[in-house]
Design an enzyme around this catalytic site. Sequence first.
Site, PDB file in Angstrom:
ATOM      1  N   LYS A  10      -5.576  -5.172  14.205  1.00 47.71           N
ATOM      2  CA  LYS A  10      -4.370  -4.439  14.619  1.00 47.71           C
ATOM      3  C   LYS A  10      -3.762  -5.028  15.894  1.00 47.71           C
ATOM      4  O   LYS A  10      -2.554  -4.938  16.111  1.00 47.71           O
ATOM      5  CB  LYS A  10      -4.699  -2.951  14.798  1.00 47.71           C
ATOM      6  CG  LYS A  10      -5.088  -2.254  13.496  1.00 47.71           C
ATOM      7  CD  LYS A  10      -3.931  -2.245  12.504  1.00 47.71           C
ATOM      8  CE  LYS A  10      -4.284  -1.619  11.178  1.00 47.71           C
ATOM      9  NZ  LYS A  10      -3.159  -1.645  10.222  1.00 47.71           N
TER      10      LYS A  10
ATOM     11  N   GLY B  94       0.824  -1.207   0.000  1.00 47.02           N
ATOM     12  CA  GLY B  94       0.000   0.000   0.000  1.00 47.02           C
ATOM     13  C   GLY B  94       0.856   1.254   0.000  1.00 47.02           C
ATOM     14  O   GLY B  94       0.532   2.247   0.661  1.00 47.02           O
TER      15      GLY B  94
ATOM     16  N   ARG C 108      -0.051   5.499  -1.515  1.00 46.78           N
ATOM     17  CA  ARG C 108      -0.844   6.602  -0.930  1.00 46.78           C
ATOM     18  C   ARG C 108      -0.562   6.708   0.570  1.00 46.78           C
ATOM     19  O   ARG C 108      -0.068   5.769   1.187  1.00 46.78           O
ATOM     20  CB  ARG C 108      -2.349   6.308  -1.077  1.00 46.78           C
ATOM     21  CG  ARG C 108      -2.845   6.216  -2.477  1.00 46.78           C
ATOM     22  CD  ARG C 108      -4.376   6.286  -2.499  1.00 46.78           C
ATOM     23  NE  ARG C 108      -5.020   5.081  -2.013  1.00 46.78           N
ATOM     24  CZ  ARG C 108      -5.856   5.058  -0.965  1.00 46.78           C
ATOM     25  NH1 ARG C 108      -6.131   6.155  -0.293  1.00 46.78           N
ATOM     26  NH2 ARG C 108      -6.424   3.921  -0.598  1.00 46.78           N
TER      27      ARG C 108
ATOM     28  N   TYR D  76     -11.406  -3.888  12.928  1.00 41.26           N
ATOM     29  CA  TYR D  76     -10.124  -3.191  12.747  1.00 41.26           C
ATOM     30  C   TYR D  76      -9.224  -3.386  13.972  1.00 41.26           C
ATOM     31  O   TYR D  76      -8.032  -3.697  13.847  1.00 41.26           O
ATOM     32  CB  TYR D  76     -10.413  -1.707  12.510  1.00 41.26           C
ATOM     33  CG  TYR D  76      -9.206  -0.851  12.211  1.00 41.26           C
ATOM     34  CD1 TYR D  76      -8.620  -0.848  10.943  1.00 41.26           C
ATOM     35  CD2 TYR D  76      -8.654  -0.031  13.193  1.00 41.26           C
ATOM     36  CE1 TYR D  76      -7.519  -0.047  10.674  1.00 41.26           C
ATOM     37  CE2 TYR D  76      -7.559   0.786  12.927  1.00 41.26           C
ATOM     38  CZ  TYR D  76      -6.996   0.767  11.668  1.00 41.26           C
ATOM     39  OH  TYR D  76      -5.906   1.557  11.398  1.00 41.26           O
ATOM     40  N   VAL D  77      -9.806  -3.225  15.163  1.00 36.06           N
ATOM     41  CA  VAL D  77      -9.019  -3.365  16.395  1.00 36.06           C
ATOM     42  C   VAL D  77      -8.499  -4.797  16.534  1.00 36.06           C
ATOM     43  O   VAL D  77      -7.333  -5.015  16.892  1.00 36.06           O
ATOM     44  CB  VAL D  77      -9.842  -2.950  17.635  1.00 36.06           C
ATOM     45  CG1 VAL D  77      -9.074  -3.251  18.915  1.00 36.06           C
ATOM     46  CG2 VAL D  77     -10.203  -1.462  17.563  1.00 36.06           C
TER      47      VAL D  77
ATOM     48  N   ILE E  56      -3.667  10.199  12.325  1.00 34.16           N
ATOM     49  CA  ILE E  56      -2.785  10.707  11.262  1.00 34.16           C
ATOM     50  C   ILE E  56      -3.653  11.182  10.098  1.00 34.16           C
ATOM     51  O   ILE E  56      -4.588  10.473   9.695  1.00 34.16           O
ATOM     52  CB  ILE E  56      -1.829   9.592  10.754  1.00 34.16           C
ATOM     53  CG1 ILE E  56      -1.162   8.844  11.930  1.00 34.16           C
ATOM     54  CG2 ILE E  56      -0.788  10.158   9.796  1.00 34.16           C
ATOM     55  CD1 ILE E  56      -0.332   9.680  12.855  1.00 34.16           C
TER      56      ILE E  56
HETATM   57  P1  NAP Z   1      -5.009   5.054   3.365  1.00 37.39           P
HETATM   58  O1  NAP Z   1      -4.625   6.452   3.066  1.00 37.39           O
HETATM   59  O2  NAP Z   1      -6.439   4.658   3.329  1.00 37.39           O
HETATM   60  O3  NAP Z   1      -4.152   4.075   2.430  1.00 37.39           O
HETATM   61  C1  NAP Z   1      -4.325   2.687   2.522  1.00 37.39           C
HETATM   62  C2  NAP Z   1      -3.302   2.009   1.642  1.00 37.39           C
HETATM   63  O4  NAP Z   1      -3.475   0.578   1.780  1.00 37.39           O
HETATM   64  C3  NAP Z   1      -3.472   2.348   0.172  1.00 37.39           C
HETATM   65  O5  NAP Z   1      -2.209   2.539  -0.410  1.00 37.39           O
HETATM   66  C4  NAP Z   1      -4.133   1.093  -0.389  1.00 37.39           C
HETATM   67  O6  NAP Z   1      -3.763   0.872  -1.729  1.00 37.39           O
HETATM   68  C5  NAP Z   1      -3.547   0.009   0.479  1.00 37.39           C
HETATM   69  N1  NAP Z   1      -4.358  -1.203   0.512  1.00 37.39           N
HETATM   70  C6  NAP Z   1      -5.551  -1.402   1.116  1.00 37.39           C
HETATM   71  N2  NAP Z   1      -5.977  -2.665   0.923  1.00 37.39           N
HETATM   72  C7  NAP Z   1      -5.014  -3.277   0.178  1.00 37.39           C
HETATM   73  C8  NAP Z   1      -4.859  -4.589  -0.323  1.00 37.39           C
HETATM   74  N3  NAP Z   1      -5.774  -5.545  -0.113  1.00 37.39           N
HETATM   75  N4  NAP Z   1      -3.745  -4.880  -1.039  1.00 37.39           N
HETATM   76  C9  NAP Z   1      -2.793  -3.928  -1.251  1.00 37.39           C
HETATM   77  N5  NAP Z   1      -2.892  -2.666  -0.791  1.00 37.39           N
HETATM   78  C10 NAP Z   1      -3.984  -2.352  -0.073  1.00 37.39           C
HETATM   79  O7  NAP Z   1      -4.521   4.633   4.830  1.00 37.39           O
HETATM   80  P2  NAP Z   1      -3.350   5.243   5.752  1.00 37.39           P
HETATM   81  O8  NAP Z   1      -3.983   6.184   6.703  1.00 37.39           O
HETATM   82  O9  NAP Z   1      -2.196   5.662   4.936  1.00 37.39           O
HETATM   83  O10 NAP Z   1      -2.986   3.936   6.600  1.00 37.39           O
HETATM   84  C11 NAP Z   1      -1.826   3.157   6.353  1.00 37.39           C
HETATM   85  C12 NAP Z   1      -1.716   2.129   7.468  1.00 37.39           C
HETATM   86  O11 NAP Z   1      -1.605   2.800   8.728  1.00 37.39           O
HETATM   87  C13 NAP Z   1      -2.932   1.210   7.581  1.00 37.39           C
HETATM   88  O12 NAP Z   1      -2.520  -0.085   7.933  1.00 37.39           O
HETATM   89  C14 NAP Z   1      -3.724   1.834   8.717  1.00 37.39           C
HETATM   90  O13 NAP Z   1      -4.558   0.910   9.351  1.00 37.39           O
HETATM   91  C15 NAP Z   1      -2.604   2.322   9.614  1.00 37.39           C
HETATM   92  N6  NAP Z   1      -3.020   3.388  10.534  1.00 37.39           N
HETATM   93  C16 NAP Z   1      -3.478   4.592  10.047  1.00 37.39           C
HETATM   94  C17 NAP Z   1      -3.871   5.573  10.966  1.00 37.39           C
HETATM   95  C18 NAP Z   1      -4.372   6.921  10.527  1.00 37.39           C
HETATM   96  O14 NAP Z   1      -4.783   7.713  11.410  1.00 37.39           O
HETATM   97  N7  NAP Z   1      -4.383   7.263   9.248  1.00 37.39           N
HETATM   98  C19 NAP Z   1      -3.804   5.311  12.342  1.00 37.39           C
HETATM   99  C20 NAP Z   1      -3.348   4.074  12.782  1.00 37.39           C
HETATM  100  C21 NAP Z   1      -2.946   3.118  11.870  1.00 37.39           C
HETATM  101  P3  NAP Z   1      -4.853   0.866  -2.935  1.00 37.39           P
HETATM  102  O15 NAP Z   1      -5.492   2.223  -2.943  1.00 37.39           O
HETATM  103  O16 NAP Z   1      -4.061   0.555  -4.150  1.00 37.39           O
HETATM  104  O17 NAP Z   1      -5.835  -0.232  -2.573  1.00 37.39           O
END
Ligand code: NAP
Length: 248
Positions: free
Chosen positions: A159, A12, A15, A155-156, A188
């Site tokens: 994780k 992923g 983005r 989700y929890v 974030i």
């Molecule tokens: P995001 O902006 O929604 O991006 C999610 C990324 O995951 C995208 O690049 C997407 O790619 C990829 N993805 C999702 N399903 C996939 C799959 N089956 N196979 C391959 N790629 C997949 O999310 P983010 O905020 O950057 O989060 C990144 C990570 O940090 C996640 O694991 C999230 O749970 C964790 N996190 C985020 C936050 C926060 O506040 N943002 C907090 C705690 C943890 P495509 O678009 O190509 O599908």
Amino acid sequence: MIDERKIALVTGGGRGIGRAIALELGKKGYSLAINYSRSADAAQKACSLVRATGQDAQAFQADVSDPSQVREMFKNISDTMGNVDVLVNNAGITRDNLMIRMKDEDWDKVISSNLSSVYYCSREALKKMVKARWGRIINLSSVVALIGNAGQANYVASKSGIIGLTKTMAREYGARGITVNAVAPGFIETDMTSVLSEEAKNSMLAQIPLGRPGTPEDIAKVVSFLSSDDAAYITGQVIAIDGGMTMC
Ligand code: NAP
């Protein structure tokens, strides 16, 4: 900068947080394999940004919740770039609802995308890391894994599962020079959190001593450190990057 050419795979990575991690690792001298499932344009753009820093970067399409696609992706990376030295399991999704309203398919989708994917990708990466007697795996957990969160049972659980898997991999492969750690981001600003209501965002902000949401770069800097030789004696840890939100 790293001394020898090493390859980092960010799932992923096109983005959000994954993209920031890919750019940061590129700056540190890693060649980047950037995985995406749907966002092909974003992944190509991320590759261009890494290449602009002088490092190699290639995009690899695969749904990481599907073990056969994961196997194929690792084969493609190995054939075109080489073996993965650093794996960042970043891909993740949300499908929020209260438990009594949650659909089984939303439970299954989140568990397979967020947790099973870490198992599938790490298993492939470890085969080569064990032979190389060096490797870094960094998993994206979340602060909600430490404190729970109403409306996010799937989700929890995913994780929290990542934390147990991280510690188990750290114990299984430590003797082979492989470290496995997790980071637990707080709130974030990315596409994932842009869908939250203003009320939900303000409520989270009120719980952050540093008084601001985190940026993808806040996470990327720590992941970059954990991937480096400077972090050689850190394994099995969960590092919260949350502006002081949890302090567990
Ligand atoms: P995001 O902006 O929604 O991006 C999610 C990324 O995951 C995208 O690049 C997407 O790619 C990829 N993805 C999702 N399903 C996939 C799959 N089956 N196979 C391959 N790629 C997949 O999310 P983010 O905020 O950057 O989060 C990144 C990570 O940090 C996640 O694991 C999230 O749970 C964790 N996190 C985020 C936050 C926060 O506040 N943002 C907090 C705690 C943890 P495509 O678009 O190509 O599908």
